[in-house]
Scaffold this active site. Sequence first.
Site, PDB file in Angstrom:
ATOM      1  N   GLU A  44       0.836  -1.202   0.000  1.00  0.00           N
ATOM      2  CA  GLU A  44       0.000   0.000   0.000  1.00  0.00           C
ATOM      3  C   GLU A  44       0.873   1.256   0.000  1.00  0.00           C
ATOM      4  O   GLU A  44       1.857   1.357   0.744  1.00  0.00           O
ATOM      5  CB  GLU A  44      -0.886  -0.017   1.251  1.00  0.00           C
ATOM      6  CG  GLU A  44      -1.775   1.185   1.430  1.00  0.00           C
ATOM      7  CD  GLU A  44      -2.619   1.110   2.690  1.00  0.00           C
ATOM      8  OE1 GLU A  44      -3.477   1.993   2.885  1.00  0.00           O
ATOM      9  OE2 GLU A  44      -2.417   0.172   3.505  1.00  0.00           O
ATOM     10  N   LYS A 114      -9.146   3.303  -2.369  1.00  0.00           N
ATOM     11  CA  LYS A 114      -9.467   2.669  -1.095  1.00  0.00           C
ATOM     12  C   LYS A 114     -10.808   3.175  -0.575  1.00  0.00           C
ATOM     13  O   LYS A 114     -11.073   4.378  -0.560  1.00  0.00           O
ATOM     14  CB  LYS A 114      -8.357   2.960  -0.080  1.00  0.00           C
ATOM     15  CG  LYS A 114      -8.476   2.227   1.244  1.00  0.00           C
ATOM     16  CD  LYS A 114      -7.236   2.488   2.099  1.00  0.00           C
ATOM     17  CE  LYS A 114      -7.261   1.740   3.422  1.00  0.00           C
ATOM     18  NZ  LYS A 114      -6.037   1.983   4.212  1.00  0.00           N
ATOM     19  N   CYS A 150      -5.852  -2.771   2.060  1.00  0.00           N
ATOM     20  CA  CYS A 150      -5.738  -2.880   3.516  1.00  0.00           C
ATOM     21  C   CYS A 150      -7.089  -2.980   4.219  1.00  0.00           C
ATOM     22  O   CYS A 150      -7.753  -4.006   4.169  1.00  0.00           O
ATOM     23  CB  CYS A 150      -4.904  -1.723   4.066  1.00  0.00           C
ATOM     24  SG  CYS A 150      -4.234  -2.004   5.735  1.00  0.00           S
ATOM     25  N   SER A 176       0.211  -2.412   7.189  1.00  0.00           N
ATOM     26  CA  SER A 176      -0.388  -2.741   8.485  1.00  0.00           C
ATOM     27  C   SER A 176       0.708  -2.857   9.533  1.00  0.00           C
ATOM     28  O   SER A 176       1.545  -3.760   9.462  1.00  0.00           O
ATOM     29  CB  SER A 176      -1.156  -4.065   8.382  1.00  0.00           C
ATOM     30  OG  SER A 176      -1.709  -4.428   9.627  1.00  0.00           O
ATOM     31  N   GLY A 288      23.394   5.289  28.016  1.00  0.00           N
ATOM     32  CA  GLY A 288      23.882   5.174  29.381  1.00  0.00           C
ATOM     33  C   GLY A 288      23.643   3.766  29.886  1.00  0.00           C
ATOM     34  O   GLY A 288      22.504   3.285  29.888  1.00  0.00           O
ATOM     35  N   SER A 290      23.677   1.411  33.029  1.00  0.00           N
ATOM     36  CA  SER A 290      23.623   1.626  34.475  1.00  0.00           C
ATOM     37  C   SER A 290      23.946   0.395  35.304  1.00  0.00           C
ATOM     38  O   SER A 290      24.120   0.499  36.515  1.00  0.00           O
ATOM     39  CB  SER A 290      22.223   2.107  34.858  1.00  0.00           C
ATOM     40  OG  SER A 290      21.280   1.057  34.679  1.00  0.00           O
ATOM     41  N   GLY A 291      23.983  -0.762  34.659  1.00  0.00           N
ATOM     42  CA  GLY A 291      24.060  -1.993  35.428  1.00  0.00           C
ATOM     43  C   GLY A 291      22.695  -2.547  35.760  1.00  0.00           C
ATOM     44  O   GLY A 291      22.572  -3.561  36.439  1.00  0.00           O
ATOM     45  N   SER A 295      18.682  -0.725  30.638  1.00  0.00           N
ATOM     46  CA  SER A 295      19.796  -0.329  29.773  1.00  0.00           C
ATOM     47  C   SER A 295      20.519  -1.542  29.215  1.00  0.00           C
ATOM     48  O   SER A 295      21.038  -1.502  28.094  1.00  0.00           O
ATOM     49  CB  SER A 295      20.768   0.591  30.517  1.00  0.00           C
ATOM     50  OG  SER A 295      21.342  -0.054  31.634  1.00  0.00           O
ATOM     51  N   ASN A 371      16.881  14.045  40.751  1.00  0.00           N
ATOM     52  CA  ASN A 371      16.730  14.445  39.355  1.00  0.00           C
ATOM     53  C   ASN A 371      17.975  15.146  38.822  1.00  0.00           C
ATOM     54  O   ASN A 371      18.297  15.044  37.630  1.00  0.00           O
ATOM     55  CB  ASN A 371      15.518  15.365  39.196  1.00  0.00           C
ATOM     56  CG  ASN A 371      14.206  14.629  39.388  1.00  0.00           C
ATOM     57  OD1 ASN A 371      14.152  13.401  39.280  1.00  0.00           O
ATOM     58  ND2 ASN A 371      13.147  15.368  39.678  1.00  0.00           N
TER      59      ASN A 371
END
EC number: 6.3.5.1
Length: 539
Positions: A44, A114, A150, A176, A288, A290-291, A295, A371
């Site tokens: 499509e 369509k 579709c 789709s 990053g 991080s362990g 991640s 933060n």
Amino acid sequence: MTAVKLGLAQINTTVGNVKANAVQILEAARWAHAQGVDILLTPELVMIGYPAEDLLLRPAFVAQQDRELERLCADLAQFPGLHVVVGHACRQGGLLYNAASVLAGGRVLHTYFKRELPDYGVFDEKRYFRPGGDPVVFEVKGIKFGLNICEDAWFAAAPELARRQGAQVLLVPNASPYSTRKHGERIERIAPHVAGMTLVYLNKVGGQDELVFDGGSFVLDPAGSVAARLPLFEPAHAVVELDAAGRPVASAAALADWPQPLEQVWNALVLAVRDYLGKSGFSKAVLGLSGGIDSALVLALAVEALGADQVRAVMMPSRYTADISLIDARQMAEGLGVRYDEIHIGALAQAYEQALEPQFRGLAADTTEENIQARIRGNLLMALSNKSGALVLTTGNKSELATGYCTLYGDMAGGYAVIKDVPKTLVYELARWRNREQEVIPSRIIERPPSAELRPDQKDQDSLPPYDVLDAIIERYVEDNEPVATIEKAGFAAETVAQVVRLIRISEYKRRQGAIGPKITSRAFGRDWRYPITNGFRE
């Protein structure tokens, strides 16, 4: 006895790169002609890619497509006897239609518009297109072929119109997108409407911003049985032979294996990363490390998508980072062979605290200080991105984004949110699946209780319900749109449901400012979640 050879071109196009998309169609036609194919079906809107969104509102864009379509039509004349079904935008009488045309011998033989234009979830087709209505049925070597596009085949009207015109085979080009519930749903929804006809469902493949198209094209015989199946998440070509009645001739070679659900999700995420970076002009990624589990999963996905030499992992420990997090991060990076660096942020965090001390004097420490650490890490990653040209991959999962358990301009800073639509419980399932043959993600990362490590002895469950409970509520509320009362009746504590729903509501402003990421569930935060930020509704 074979009457018609039908070619399926499950190809990966790029939105807006009309010239390159036309080249792909031409190459598919070259392959089809060499195979003796009579009809080649492409996806499509293959000429412009899907979804082209507001590019369709620019006259120059549609005009460029028209020029390339005219050139392609002329080029296809070199393949005598081959009919190519090409999806494109068509302007007629000042209105724009989602169209599919049959090209052969250097001419446009037929054009279908369509009928059913989806306007829900991730779809916005009524914004751009007008619905068609008239059926198109054409004949090749004595077999009558109908065209739908579709969504048309998800309802009875369009297939029935083709049937009344004598269609024996229904050709349905698609764009789709993938979700974890989609494959069974496609066949279940379409099969009753096409009974008695052969259905050829041809889907596009590839990543496009928040969407992943899985391919998975298939053919149903008139009884509704699967006669052919193309691979998932990779481009593919196939030839399906039809007998004189338009029925597919059985061939075991035409039935590609489809992987189990976890592998499907994995492949969808890998394809999404590869195509988002590749189609956007990036070759490298940085993240990053991080362990922690999120991640770790993103790193494993990025390496498979891009290659270890194109991925860089950066560990940014603070005074709250556990030694085992450092050990596990180093082990994983070494095992995958990626570049690994450590940038200690303790001194940077202390400098922030000293600078802000006169402003914060007399106020207790809280999430503000947490933060700051996350935002330092975000700044460092963006600096490395700017300097190296590598795109930052963020590592937040759906559970965190739903509840706002993430830091705006901190761990949310980046270019692509790989697991944005992956609930935390699924993160663990994918990690275990990836380790099934070889330990790629250190087992301790999977087994440890998750922690943001932004304060002493912090655990996710200090702030959130257990993830199995949280994810079940999110699925019901976000994906299934269940009322709060229904969720409570399913056995979830009223106070827990209220907490989760409140967090979802008040975190909308964060999600709006976060990076986009691939949709893999039935409803993701993004295109198909459009809630107002300023919102007085309470359920």
